[in-house]
Motif scaffolding. Structure first.
Motif, short mmCIF file in Angstrom:
data_model
loop_
_atom_site.label_atom_id
_atom_site.label_comp_id
_atom_site.label_asym_id
_atom_site.label_seq_id
_atom_site.Cartn_x
_atom_site.Cartn_y
_atom_site.Cartn_z
N HIS A 148 0.82 -1.22 0.00
CA HIS A 148 0.00 0.00 0.00
C HIS A 148 0.86 1.28 0.00
O HIS A 148 0.35 2.35 0.31
N LEU A 149 2.13 1.15 -0.31
CA LEU A 149 3.09 2.26 -0.32
C LEU A 149 3.44 2.69 1.11
O LEU A 149 4.61 2.76 1.46
N VAL A 150 2.44 2.98 1.91
CA VAL A 150 2.69 3.37 3.31
C VAL A 150 2.91 2.15 4.19
O VAL A 150 3.42 2.25 5.31
N SER A 151 2.50 0.98 3.69
CA SER A 151 2.55 -0.25 4.49
C SER A 151 2.56 -1.46 3.58
O SER A 151 2.30 -1.37 2.38
N GLU A 152 2.87 -2.62 4.19
CA GLU A 152 2.76 -3.90 3.51
C GLU A 152 1.81 -4.75 4.32
O GLU A 152 1.90 -4.79 5.55
N ALA A 153 0.88 -5.45 3.64
CA ALA A 153 -0.22 -6.08 4.36
C ALA A 153 -0.58 -7.44 3.79
O ALA A 153 -0.47 -7.67 2.58
#
Length: 267
Positions: free
Chosen positions: A107-112
């Motif tokens: 998610h660019l801000v995070s990995e999920a």
């Protein structure tokens, strides 16, 4: 003890989620075995799970019907791990054990990584990228849904095995199903003072405090036009938020019947 996550340094953030279950013991076993939470306490019909000594999830045994995924309610509870290496260790174990997942995204801000528990409640296991590297356009943060580079993530494990959700794990955000995202946006702004960081018309909205990428998301992707939630359904019972603006504990209910509890920040 891990440092406090950036998500928890915000004025208002998610502290705990409560869910109603048809089989609380079954769900408790799942969240311990798969997510890595530990049982902290039992009281009556409720089981409290968490990371370290911090309670994060309360599962209540109830006489309820199965959740309706087209109604308002819980889309997913997102468990934020302190470090990318923690997510890598969890992913390695999930692959080794062939744990069913429903998605894996960058998610660019995070990995999920996404799961569904035995009663249909969505779960996100994620790690944030350093907030200093997030891209902002004014008050809007750049987020996307791109394929997760699993190989790159797994290289972060350094051979260390997953040993359960570490201290510092928290509920990073709450994602809800609603009838109209624009109405949800207005409600969360007025009731909890959340800032909108991304919006997609009446389809989805992402909101936070303190410059986090989102503490609350609300979407109408499969629940457009939904009315108030049936109280006799499994799934979300309540969500607790800790806020520096709260002088005393209070409860409010959103337009879809979701109970939101606000508690003061501990001194």
């Amino acid at each position: 003890m891990n440092d406090v996550s950036f998500a928890a340094k915000a004025p208002t953030y998610v502290s705990k989620i409560g869910i109603k279950a048809k089989d609380a013991d079954l769900l408790s076993t799942y969240y311990q075995d798969v997510v890595g939470l530990r049982e902290i306490s039992r009281k009556g019909q409720s089981i409290t799970l968490g990371a370290g000594e911090t309670p994060l999830l309360e599962i209540e045994q109830a006489t309820v019907r199965a959740d309706d995924p087209q109604s308002a309610g819980l889309y997913h509870t997102a468990f934020l791990l302190p470090e990318r290496a923690d997510l890598a260790q969890w992913a390695k174990r999930a692959i080794d054990r062939r744990i069913p997942i429903v998605g894996a995204s960058d998610h660019l801000v995070s990995e999920a990584i996404y799961l569904t528990d035995p009663e249909g409640n969505g779960i996100e296991i994620y790690a944030d990228r350093p907030h200093e590297k997030w891209t902002w356009n004014g008050s809007t943060v750049a987020m996307a849904t791109e394929p997760l580079d699993v190989g790159n993530l797994l290289a972060e494990t350094d051979g260390r095995p997953w040993s359960g959700a570490p201290d510092g794990t928290m509920v990073g955000h709450l994602h809800l199903r609603v009838g109209n995202a624009k109405e949800a946006e207005t409600w969360w702004q007025s009731e909890l003072g959340l800032d909108t960081v991304a919006a997609y018309g009446a389809a989805a909205v992402f909101m936070s405090t303190g410059g986090y990428h989102h503490h609350v998301a609300a979407n109408a992707w499969q629940s457009r036009g939904a009315g108030r939630r049936d109280n006799d359904r499994s799934g979300l019972a309540w969500a607790e938020f800790t806020s520096t603006n709260a002088k005393e504990e209070r409860e409010i209910v959103d337009p879809w019947g979701n109970l939101i509890r606000i508690v003061p920040t501990k001194a």
